[in-house]
Design a protein around this motif. Structure first.
Motif, short mmCIF file in Angstrom:
data_model
loop_
_atom_site.label_atom_id
_atom_site.label_comp_id
_atom_site.label_asym_id
_atom_site.label_seq_id
_atom_site.Cartn_x
_atom_site.Cartn_y
_atom_site.Cartn_z
N GLU A 7 0.82 -1.21 0.00
CA GLU A 7 0.00 0.00 0.00
C GLU A 7 0.86 1.27 0.00
O GLU A 7 0.37 2.36 -0.32
CB GLU A 7 -0.95 0.00 1.20
CG GLU A 7 -0.33 0.32 2.55
CD GLU A 7 0.37 -0.86 3.21
OE1 GLU A 7 0.88 -0.71 4.33
OE2 GLU A 7 0.41 -1.96 2.60
N LYS A 8 2.14 1.13 0.34
CA LYS A 8 3.04 2.29 0.38
C LYS A 8 3.71 2.57 -0.97
O LYS A 8 4.32 3.62 -1.14
CB LYS A 8 4.11 2.07 1.44
CG LYS A 8 3.59 2.04 2.86
CD LYS A 8 4.68 1.63 3.83
CE LYS A 8 5.85 2.58 3.83
NZ LYS A 8 6.91 2.18 4.79
N ALA A 9 3.61 1.62 -1.89
CA ALA A 9 4.31 1.75 -3.17
C ALA A 9 3.78 2.95 -3.96
O ALA A 9 2.58 3.13 -4.10
CB ALA A 9 4.15 0.47 -3.98
N LYS A 10 4.70 3.74 -4.48
CA LYS A 10 4.34 4.92 -5.26
C LYS A 10 4.34 4.65 -6.76
O LYS A 10 3.85 5.45 -7.54
CB LYS A 10 5.30 6.07 -4.95
CG LYS A 10 5.24 6.55 -3.50
CD LYS A 10 6.21 7.70 -3.29
CE LYS A 10 6.13 8.24 -1.87
NZ LYS A 10 6.54 7.24 -0.87
N ASN A 11 4.92 3.52 -7.16
CA ASN A 11 4.96 3.16 -8.57
C ASN A 11 5.08 1.65 -8.69
O ASN A 11 5.21 0.93 -7.69
CB ASN A 11 6.13 3.86 -9.29
CG ASN A 11 7.46 3.64 -8.59
OD1 ASN A 11 7.85 2.51 -8.34
ND2 ASN A 11 8.14 4.74 -8.26
N TYR A 12 5.09 1.18 -9.94
CA TYR A 12 5.10 -0.27 -10.18
C TYR A 12 6.38 -0.93 -9.71
O TYR A 12 6.37 -2.05 -9.18
CB TYR A 12 4.89 -0.52 -11.68
CG TYR A 12 4.70 -1.97 -12.05
CD1 TYR A 12 3.77 -2.78 -11.38
CD2 TYR A 12 5.45 -2.54 -13.08
CE1 TYR A 12 3.60 -4.10 -11.73
CE2 TYR A 12 5.27 -3.87 -13.44
CZ TYR A 12 4.35 -4.65 -12.76
OH TYR A 12 4.18 -5.97 -13.11
N GLU A 66 8.29 -0.06 -7.15
CA GLU A 66 8.22 -0.21 -5.70
C GLU A 66 7.23 -1.30 -5.31
O GLU A 66 7.46 -2.05 -4.36
CB GLU A 66 7.82 1.12 -5.06
CG GLU A 66 8.88 2.20 -5.17
CD GLU A 66 8.48 3.48 -4.46
OE1 GLU A 66 7.41 3.50 -3.81
OE2 GLU A 66 9.23 4.48 -4.56
#
Length: 269
Positions: free
Chosen positions: A42-47, A49
């Motif tokens: 849920e913290k990923a800012k892009n694919y 991550e």
């Protein structure tokens, strides 16, 4: 008109915690049972991550983390769940982590300190990556004979095999005083799991990450008193998972059982 509480039987700790509470409120879910987590997709800012976080998840599912080495990490994870409950006691219950590979005495001590000591309602999620690791669950079942009823939550989707599910079924029958939640309905083996749960008093089925909506529909029809609504957030959305149960439930009575009454009966909530 809603007649009972709505309880999501599995969510992992999400960051920030306020976002997780907001999702519960938007979904009109009263409380969730929190499980610890290492990856945080849920913290990923892009694919890129996101893939990094998912690689961590796949390591966990392979069973590589189920060794004695990460005991300190498991204690820390349990503390994170306990702190979340302390911060939002009206929003969360907790299940605690317990490592495989400990002796019986060590397992009993861990349950006293880490599960009972944190006022958790059950144990899990176990993510056995091999049949051997499922056999190791027997020490935990033996240890639980020393305690009041505590449900055990086991991941039964991939990479757990049909043989692994069979081993878990045998343990469930061997230790009838311990409620066993078959997480994610057994994946591809969902019909086998439904048949087993139907005839086994201490077996229950979690509906999160179900193989298909048809699997959920059949479970609601065949074992309504054994089905537990779950989202597996952040890998699922509580709003959508709840809507699925509400859409497929054959009656208001079944809907209320699956959305809350069944799990509350298990955890004495």
């Amino acid at each position: 008109m809603r007649l009972s509480w709505i309880i999501d039987n599995i969510q992992h700790v999400m960051l920030p915690l306020e976002m997780q509470v907001d999702k519960l409120e938007k979904a009109k879910v009263d409380k969730a049972i929190l499980f610890c987590t290492t990856p945080h997709p849920e913290k990923a800012k892009n694919y890129s991550e996101f893939k990094k976080e998912m690689n961590t998840l796949f390591e966990l599912l392979s069973g590589h983390s189920q060794t004695i080495a990460p005991l300190d990490r498991m204690r820390q994870n349990n503390q994170e769940v306990a702190q979340a409950i302390q911060q939002y006691p009206d929003k969360f219950y907790g299940f605690g982590s317990l490592p495989l590979g400990l002796s019986l005495d060590e397992t009993i001590k861990w349950i006293k300190e880490q599960i009972i000591g944190n006022d958790f309602k059950g144990i899990g999620e176990f993510t056995p990556g091999s049949d051997e690791q499922i056999y190791q669950l027997e020490v935990i079942f033996k240890a639980l004979e020393q305690f009041p009823k505590l449900p055990v939550w086991v991941h039964t989707f991939n990479p757990v095999t049909s043989k692994g599910i069979e081993i878990l079924m045998n343990l469930t029958k061997k230790y009838p005083q311990t409620p066993v939640i078959f997480g994610h309905m057994g994946g591809y083996q969902w019909m086998t799991v439904i048949d087993f749960v139907k005839e086994t008093a201490n077996a229950y089925v979690d509906l999160s990450a179900a193989f298909s909506t048809l699997a959920v529909k059949m479970a609601l029809a065949e074992i309504p008193d054994k089905c537990l609504f779950g989202s597996d957030a952040p890998y699922g959305e509580p709003f959508i998972s709840k809507e699925l149960v509400e859409f497929l439930a054959p009656s208001l009575e079944v809907k209320n059982m699956v959305l809350g009454k069944n799990i509350l009966r298990l955890i004495n909530g």
